[in-house]
Write a protein that holds these residues in place. Structure first.
Motif, PDB file in Angstrom:
ATOM      1  N   GLU A  72       8.018  15.095  -0.246  1.00 36.47           N
ATOM      2  CA  GLU A  72       9.198  14.929   0.594  1.00 36.47           C
ATOM      3  C   GLU A  72       8.859  14.117   1.835  1.00 36.47           C
ATOM      4  N   LYS A  73       8.922  12.828   1.716  1.00 36.25           N
ATOM      5  CA  LYS A  73       8.691  11.995   2.885  1.00 36.25           C
ATOM      6  C   LYS A  73       9.933  11.155   3.100  1.00 36.25           C
ATOM      7  N   THR A  74      10.140  10.804   4.324  1.00 33.07           N
ATOM      8  CA  THR A  74      11.337  10.050   4.631  1.00 33.07           C
ATOM      9  C   THR A  74      10.950   8.704   5.220  1.00 33.07           C
ATOM     10  N   TYR A  75      11.941   7.909   5.469  1.00 33.68           N
ATOM     11  CA  TYR A  75      11.714   6.608   6.090  1.00 33.68           C
ATOM     12  C   TYR A  75      10.992   6.754   7.431  1.00 33.68           C
ATOM     13  N   GLU A  76      11.294   7.818   8.167  1.00 30.46           N
ATOM     14  CA  GLU A  76      10.647   8.024   9.470  1.00 30.46           C
ATOM     15  C   GLU A  76       9.132   8.202   9.296  1.00 30.46           C
ATOM     16  N   ASP A  77       8.737   8.932   8.268  1.00 27.69           N
ATOM     17  CA  ASP A  77       7.298   9.093   8.008  1.00 27.69           C
ATOM     18  C   ASP A  77       6.666   7.728   7.818  1.00 27.69           C
ATOM     19  N   TYR A  78       7.377   6.918   7.089  1.00 26.99           N
ATOM     20  CA  TYR A  78       6.857   5.593   6.780  1.00 26.99           C
ATOM     21  C   TYR A  78       6.740   4.733   8.043  1.00 26.99           C
ATOM     22  N   VAL A  79       7.765   4.752   8.865  1.00 26.48           N
ATOM     23  CA  VAL A  79       7.772   3.917  10.066  1.00 26.48           C
ATOM     24  C   VAL A  79       6.601   4.286  10.969  1.00 26.48           C
ATOM     25  N   MET A  80       6.325   5.585  11.069  1.00 27.96           N
ATOM     26  CA  MET A  80       5.210   6.005  11.905  1.00 27.96           C
ATOM     27  C   MET A  80       3.906   5.376  11.425  1.00 27.96           C
ATOM     28  N   ARG A  81       3.755   5.278  10.127  1.00 26.68           N
ATOM     29  CA  ARG A  81       2.520   4.686   9.611  1.00 26.68           C
ATOM     30  C   ARG A  81       2.497   3.184   9.812  1.00 26.68           C
ATOM     31  N   ASN A  82       3.644   2.570   9.659  1.00 24.59           N
ATOM     32  CA  ASN A  82       3.686   1.110   9.725  1.00 24.59           C
ATOM     33  C   ASN A  82       3.529   0.589  11.153  1.00 24.59           C
ATOM     34  N   ASP A  83       3.679   1.480  12.140  1.00 20.67           N
ATOM     35  CA  ASP A  83       3.468   1.073  13.523  1.00 20.67           C
ATOM     36  C   ASP A  83       1.992   0.789  13.805  1.00 20.67           C
ATOM     37  N   VAL A  84       1.138   1.326  12.961  1.00 18.24           N
ATOM     38  CA  VAL A  84      -0.295   1.102  13.127  1.00 18.24           C
ATOM     39  C   VAL A  84      -0.614  -0.304  12.616  1.00 18.24           C
ATOM     40  N   GLU A  85      -1.329  -1.059  13.433  1.00 18.64           N
ATOM     41  CA  GLU A  85      -1.663  -2.412  13.001  1.00 18.64           C
ATOM     42  C   GLU A  85      -2.636  -2.399  11.823  1.00 18.64           C
ATOM     43  N   SER A  86      -2.692  -3.518  11.101  1.00 18.01           N
ATOM     44  CA  SER A  86      -3.635  -3.616   9.996  1.00 18.01           C
ATOM     45  C   SER A  86      -5.053  -3.406  10.541  1.00 18.01           C
ATOM     46  N   LYS A  87      -5.969  -2.999   9.676  1.00 18.96           N
ATOM     47  CA  LYS A  87      -7.274  -2.550  10.172  1.00 18.96           C
ATOM     48  C   LYS A  87      -8.097  -3.666  10.813  1.00 18.96           C
ATOM     49  N   GLY A  88      -7.651  -4.873  10.667  1.00 17.97           N
ATOM     50  CA  GLY A  88      -8.240  -5.963  11.446  1.00 17.97           C
ATOM     51  C   GLY A  88      -9.484  -6.608  10.847  1.00 17.97           C
ATOM     52  N   TYR A  89      -9.748  -6.349   9.548  1.00 15.06           N
ATOM     53  CA  TYR A  89     -10.881  -7.041   8.919  1.00 15.06           C
ATOM     54  C   TYR A  89     -10.600  -8.538   8.889  1.00 15.06           C
ATOM     55  N   TRP A 165      19.272  -6.987  -7.096  1.00 18.07           N
ATOM     56  CA  TRP A 165      17.867  -7.061  -7.514  1.00 18.07           C
ATOM     57  C   TRP A 165      17.356  -5.645  -7.691  1.00 18.07           C
ATOM     58  N   LYS A 166      16.958  -5.291  -8.898  1.00 23.84           N
ATOM     59  CA  LYS A 166      16.431  -3.934  -9.088  1.00 23.84           C
ATOM     60  C   LYS A 166      15.191  -3.953  -9.969  1.00 23.84           C
ATOM     61  N   ILE A 167      14.302  -4.882  -9.682  1.00 19.87           N
ATOM     62  CA  ILE A 167      13.068  -4.927 -10.475  1.00 19.87           C
ATOM     63  C   ILE A 167      11.828  -4.829  -9.583  1.00 19.87           C
ATOM     64  N   SER A 168      12.052  -4.558  -8.279  1.00 17.04           N
ATOM     65  CA  SER A 168      10.917  -4.414  -7.368  1.00 17.04           C
ATOM     66  C   SER A 168      10.873  -3.006  -6.792  1.00 17.04           C
ATOM     67  N   CYS A 169       9.669  -2.490  -6.646  1.00 16.11           N
ATOM     68  CA  CYS A 169       9.459  -1.193  -6.026  1.00 16.11           C
ATOM     69  C   CYS A 169       8.803  -1.455  -4.674  1.00 16.11           C
ATOM     70  N   TYR A 170       9.504  -1.114  -3.600  1.00 15.62           N
ATOM     71  CA  TYR A 170       9.029  -1.439  -2.246  1.00 15.62           C
ATOM     72  C   TYR A 170       8.095  -0.342  -1.740  1.00 15.62           C
ATOM     73  N   LEU A 171       6.914  -0.732  -1.297  1.00  9.17           N
ATOM     74  CA  LEU A 171       5.929   0.221  -0.776  1.00  9.17           C
ATOM     75  C   LEU A 171       6.007   0.265   0.751  1.00  9.17           C
ATOM     76  N   GLU A 172       6.265  -0.882   1.348  1.00 11.03           N
ATOM     77  CA  GLU A 172       6.445  -0.972   2.806  1.00 11.03           C
ATOM     78  C   GLU A 172       7.644  -1.871   3.061  1.00 11.03           C
ATOM     79  N   VAL A 173       8.495  -1.445   3.976  1.00 11.04           N
ATOM     80  CA  VAL A 173       9.698  -2.225   4.277  1.00 11.04           C
ATOM     81  C   VAL A 173       9.732  -2.553   5.765  1.00 11.04           C
ATOM     82  N   MET A 174      10.640  -3.451   6.119  1.00  7.55           N
ATOM     83  CA  MET A 174      10.729  -3.854   7.523  1.00  7.55           C
ATOM     84  C   MET A 174      11.385  -2.755   8.358  1.00  7.55           C
TER      85      MET A 174
END
Ligand SMILES: O=C(O)CCC(=O)C(=O)O
Ligand SMILES: [Fe+2]
Length: 337
Positions: A72-89, A165-174
């Motif tokens: 049970e995760k929601t869009y808010e859970d996702y946004v919190m994670r996406n606020d973190v910048e990429s690991k920077g490699y 369009w219904k052939i893509s599964c979105y893992l991260e959204v804007m």
């Protein structure tokens, strides 16, 4: 004559290698890459009305819910994670060794050399064969197939002519839930190593592609910061509206570059000869090599599992139609600062 490339030692070394390979070619005359021209590629439609991939409309009103076996995760859970910048490699060499093992050996050098070749041809895309080891993707693919859940999205004007369009599964959204508000978080977890690996490869490619070539321009000292602004997995089939993603540019201005990763043929839900699209299209095509769309070359690649296409801002490209089997790809849109 100013130095052709004045940014990274890596790129200079790659240039030497390519110079040797190209033998007689007069690099002084042929290889000046004009960043200004490169950046000025028009994003207007140069291809017979096929259109841009515009990301405008968030549409999730159909009441669709997560499949019941999802946490049970929601869009808010996702946004919190996406606020973190990429690991920077900045390069694949900086990745933890466990993730380095999923990448082809010496790919860093191959990318540097590949970029030099592309710059000689004034091109802003690169396809690297088996950049991710196909054996790794074979291990990951059953999880992708199990959790793949195509979300319904509606794009303004359609995705290259396909409205619904219904052939893509979105893992991260804007932010704001574009193009859907229900990203598939369990799959995001499964793909985290792959995403770290592709982030590092993309950053290395981007840095090489944008290395300073102009006389007197200062060398960029600060690292590139990339952010995945959208990330999805698409399954193409021979059904109408599911075969292809016709000629488009990614993100209509909001995206600085993209990576497209070819995934394995689905040998898990059907016999390989049935699921395979071998001989039935399915590669990638790019229109590149000149800022004027009318003068661009058309370049085709028969991409297969593990191949990655790196695409600079507003380069026209197409996932070619298949007439048999299924074809899977992961796509990441990046913002770069
Ligand atoms: O499916 C592919 O291989 C590429 C798709 C693509 O270019 C996109 O989704 O923007
Ligand atoms: Fe694209």
């Amino acid at each position: 004559m100013a130095a052709l490339i004045s940014d990274t030692g890596d790129l200079e070394k790659a240039l030497k290698d390519v110079k040797n390979e190209l033998g007689e070619m007069n690099l002084q005359q042929n290889a000046v890459v004009d960043e200004k021209k490169e950046g000025s590629v028009s994003s207007s439609d140069g291809g017979g009305g096929l259109g841009e991939r515009k990301i405008k409309v968030a549409n999730f009103e159909s009441g669709e819910i997560y499949p019941t076996n999802y946490p049970e995760k929601t869009y808010e859970d996702y946004v919190m994670r996406n606020d973190v910048e990429s690991k920077g490699y900045q390069t694949p060499a900086e990745l933890p060794s466990s993730i380095q093992t999923i990448i082809k050996d010496d790919v860093q050098k191959e990318i540097s050399k590949g970029v030099v070749r592309k710059k000689l041809a004034k091109m802003r895309h690169l396809v690297v064969k088996e950049a991710i080891k196909p054996s790794y993707l074979d291990d990951l693919m059953p999880k992708i197939i199990e959790k793949f859940w195509p979300q319904q999205v509606v794009y303004n004007g359609g995705v290259a002519n396909v409205k619904n369009w219904k052939i893509s599964c979105y893992l991260e959204v804007m932010e704001g839930g574009v193009p859907c508000t229900n990203p598939c978080l369990p799959l995001l977890d499964d793909c985290s190593e792959l995403l770290d690996a592709v982030d590092a490869l993309f950053t290395h490619w981007y840095k090489q592609q944008h290395a300073c070539n102009k006389p007197g321009q200062p060398k960029r000292e600060e690292p590139y910061k990339i952010k995945r602004v959208m990330n999805f997995i698409t399954r193409y089939t021979p059904n109408p509206n599911e075969q292809a993603l016709l000629k488009h540019v990614d993100g209509a201005g909001k995206v600085d570059g993209s990576a497209v990763i070819a995934l394995p043929v689905d040998r898990w839900t059907g016999p390989e000869d049935v699921m395979s699209f071998e001989g039935h299209g399915g590669g990638l095509t790019f229109w590149d090599g000149h800022p004027n769309p009318a003068k661009q070359q058309e370049i085709d690649y028969d991409t297969r599992s593990g191949d990655i296409g790196f695409i600079d801002k507003a380069v026209w490209h197409q996932a070619n139609p298949i007439t048999k089997g299924t074809r899977w790809a992961m796509v990441i849109f990046y913002e770069v600062v």
